[in-house]
Design an enzyme around this catalytic site. Sequence first.
Site, short mmCIF file in Angstrom:
data_model
loop_
_atom_site.label_atom_id
_atom_site.label_comp_id
_atom_site.label_asym_id
_atom_site.label_seq_id
_atom_site.Cartn_x
_atom_site.Cartn_y
_atom_site.Cartn_z
N ALA A 34 1.67 -4.61 2.81
CA ALA A 34 2.57 -3.49 2.56
C ALA A 34 1.79 -2.18 2.63
O ALA A 34 0.62 -2.13 2.28
CB ALA A 34 3.20 -3.63 1.18
N GLY A 35 2.45 -1.14 3.06
CA GLY A 35 1.88 0.20 3.04
C GLY A 35 2.96 1.14 2.58
O GLY A 35 3.95 1.33 3.30
N HIS A 36 2.85 1.66 1.39
CA HIS A 36 3.91 2.48 0.80
C HIS A 36 3.38 3.91 0.59
O HIS A 36 2.35 4.09 -0.05
CB HIS A 36 4.38 1.86 -0.53
CG HIS A 36 4.95 0.48 -0.35
ND1 HIS A 36 5.12 -0.40 -1.38
CD2 HIS A 36 5.39 -0.16 0.75
CE1 HIS A 36 5.64 -1.53 -0.92
NE2 HIS A 36 5.81 -1.41 0.38
N ARG B 65 -0.74 1.14 13.71
CA ARG B 65 -0.06 0.85 14.99
C ARG B 65 1.19 1.72 15.13
O ARG B 65 1.89 1.96 14.14
CB ARG B 65 0.39 -0.62 15.02
CG ARG B 65 -0.75 -1.61 15.11
CD ARG B 65 -0.22 -3.04 15.07
NE ARG B 65 0.31 -3.40 13.75
CZ ARG B 65 0.85 -4.56 13.47
NH1 ARG B 65 0.98 -5.48 14.40
NH2 ARG B 65 1.28 -4.82 12.25
N THR C 23 -2.03 -0.57 9.45
CA THR C 23 -2.79 -0.85 10.67
C THR C 23 -2.87 0.35 11.62
O THR C 23 -3.61 0.30 12.60
CB THR C 23 -2.15 -2.02 11.44
OG1 THR C 23 -0.78 -1.68 11.69
CG2 THR C 23 -2.20 -3.31 10.62
N LYS D 106 10.52 2.69 1.06
CA LYS D 106 10.63 2.08 -0.28
C LYS D 106 9.72 2.76 -1.29
O LYS D 106 10.11 3.00 -2.43
CB LYS D 106 10.28 0.57 -0.21
CG LYS D 106 11.20 -0.23 0.67
CD LYS D 106 10.75 -1.67 0.78
CE LYS D 106 9.44 -1.85 1.50
NZ LYS D 106 9.46 -1.49 2.94
N GLY D 107 8.47 3.06 -0.85
CA GLY D 107 7.50 3.67 -1.75
C GLY D 107 8.02 4.97 -2.33
O GLY D 107 7.98 5.20 -3.54
N LYS D 108 8.54 5.83 -1.46
CA LYS D 108 9.07 7.12 -1.92
C LYS D 108 10.20 6.89 -2.94
O LYS D 108 10.25 7.53 -3.98
CB LYS D 108 9.60 7.95 -0.74
CG LYS D 108 10.49 9.05 -1.26
CD LYS D 108 10.98 10.09 -0.32
CE LYS D 108 12.05 10.90 -1.08
NZ LYS D 108 12.42 12.15 -0.45
N GLN E 16 7.91 -5.15 2.47
CA GLN E 16 8.47 -5.56 3.77
C GLN E 16 9.98 -5.26 3.81
O GLN E 16 10.42 -4.35 3.13
CB GLN E 16 8.19 -7.04 4.07
CG GLN E 16 6.73 -7.35 4.40
CD GLN E 16 5.81 -7.42 3.19
OE1 GLN E 16 6.06 -8.19 2.27
NE2 GLN E 16 4.76 -6.64 3.16
N ASP F 185 8.97 -0.53 6.06
CA ASP F 185 8.66 0.89 6.23
C ASP F 185 9.90 1.78 6.15
O ASP F 185 9.97 2.83 6.79
CB ASP F 185 7.94 1.14 7.59
CG ASP F 185 6.67 0.34 7.69
OD1 ASP F 185 6.00 0.14 6.66
OD2 ASP F 185 6.33 -0.10 8.81
N GLU F 186 10.86 1.38 5.35
CA GLU F 186 12.11 2.13 5.25
C GLU F 186 11.97 3.35 4.34
O GLU F 186 12.88 4.18 4.26
CB GLU F 186 13.24 1.23 4.71
CG GLU F 186 13.58 0.02 5.57
CD GLU F 186 12.76 -1.22 5.19
OE1 GLU F 186 11.77 -1.08 4.45
OE2 GLU F 186 13.14 -2.33 5.65
N ARG G 112 -0.26 -26.29 -2.34
CA ARG G 112 -0.84 -26.61 -3.65
C ARG G 112 -2.36 -26.66 -3.65
O ARG G 112 -2.97 -27.36 -4.43
CB ARG G 112 -0.25 -27.93 -4.19
CG ARG G 112 1.23 -27.80 -4.45
CD ARG G 112 1.90 -29.11 -4.60
NE ARG G 112 1.89 -29.87 -3.36
CZ ARG G 112 2.62 -30.95 -3.16
NH1 ARG G 112 3.38 -31.44 -4.10
NH2 ARG G 112 2.57 -31.59 -2.00
#
Length: 431
Positions: free
Chosen positions: A39-41, A303, A301, A16-18, A224, A13-14, A144
């Site tokens: 992931a949530g971006h 949270r 989530t 990254k998406g932006k 992540q 959550d740093e 496997r």
Amino acid sequence: MTNVAVVGAQWGDEGKGKIVDWLSERADVVVRFQGGHNAGHTLVIDGTTYKLSLLPSGVVRSGKLSIIGNGVVLDPWALFREIEGLREQGVAVTPENLLIAENAALILPLHSKLDLLREEARGPAKIGTTGRGIGPAYEDKVARRAIRVCDLTDLPSLSERVDALLLHHNALLRGLGAPEIDRQELLHALIEITPRLLPFVANTWQRLDAARRRGDRILFEGAQGLMLDVDHGTYPYVTSSNTVSGQAAVGSGLGVGSVGYVLGITKAYTTRVGSGPFPTELQDEVGRLLGERGREFGVVTGRPRRCGWFDATLVRQTVKVGGIDGIALTKLDVLDGFESLKVCTGYRIHGEAFDHLPASPAAQAAAEPIYETLEGWSESTRGARSWAQLPATAVKYVRRIEELIETPVALLSTSPEREDTILVHDPFAAR
Ligand code: GDP
Ligand code: IMO
Ligand code: MG
């Protein structure tokens, strides 16, 4: 010109998406190489917010190819929910702009069920996973017995693979006292989703290799953060994939030499969702303020995220294990108005000084931060688009962080908006 890999340098959550969305203007291809819909971006473009989980963050721009690489664990139902949501926002995701690796492993409904069951069984010792089935899906991959995208096209072998998978899972479910998985139901669900998925499926390593040879610019998008890496993170409170830059090559099917410049993303403070050690966590008014100003709630989530001061010791470590060449420092604006700011420069563990976070969970839990105090600023940095718009004390804060983490800042972010970004040096133009 080089390729660029973006990785989170903290616990996710740093921003990254932006940053990936911003950088994707300069790229031809954007490829996700690990993780899944844990992931949530978040992208904010001219006031419109887009939330992406599985889709690469370049997907919102037209004319860019997005690839879900072999290192990703793919929940096809979640994928189509996300595509549908984007369609409602006016973004078309089609086989023209999205390809999925034929050798990616699938996340099935049984994986999220097992994820949740296990978390429940752990009680207070729970990891605090996103409940998306990420861990169980990666376990099946290395054991496997995973169902992979390419298995969907061969019905007799799919049926055999489902049997082999259920032999394991139903034994486990019996042990947990949970209902078993119905073979026909699972097979039917897979057969039903296959025609929707197949048009997107491709030999993506070959497409990436062709792109590389043409001189197209590839942007590798990590999910992540490095402290959630299964080898280098705060194990066992980690995710189940490698999040370090080496995984960009493994998870997309290119050689390590193709990865190029590694850009680590870090907030100007620290957050974490879920359980596990967090030396600079603030369980006081300052922590609450950071969470409130930074709107620190999980995208996936919902949270609340735990918040604390910037941990330079931690980021110096992730810079090293992650092979990070430069940093994008985000959310500087969240620190506006603090009289003073603390930065962690080392730890004290049972009286002994450490310049890194050791691997033992007990030592990590006992790590007390050693702080340096820096002057804050009262002016607003929100929306700043050049160094000149930053107060001198904010510049000093950034410079001190660069020194402590032994890495230069390439980009600065001062709001969620795409264009509220300061370019210090262009990662694609490096080397
Ligand atoms: P990711 O998982 O690394 O892509 O990050 P998330 O999207 O989960 O969380 C980052 C949050 O911070 C999102 O709500 C972004 O819109 C927001 N954000 C990103 N950069 C900045 C910034 O520079 N300032 C502020 N205030 N918010 C930002
Ligand atoms: P992005 O890409 C923050 C955390 C979970 C949990 C641990 C394991 O948005 O930065 P998992 O479901 O992966 O088995 O959960 O990892 N976690 C994240 N934390 N950002 C993320 O992704 C995360 N993905 C997983 O909270 O502690
Ligand atoms: Mg996120």
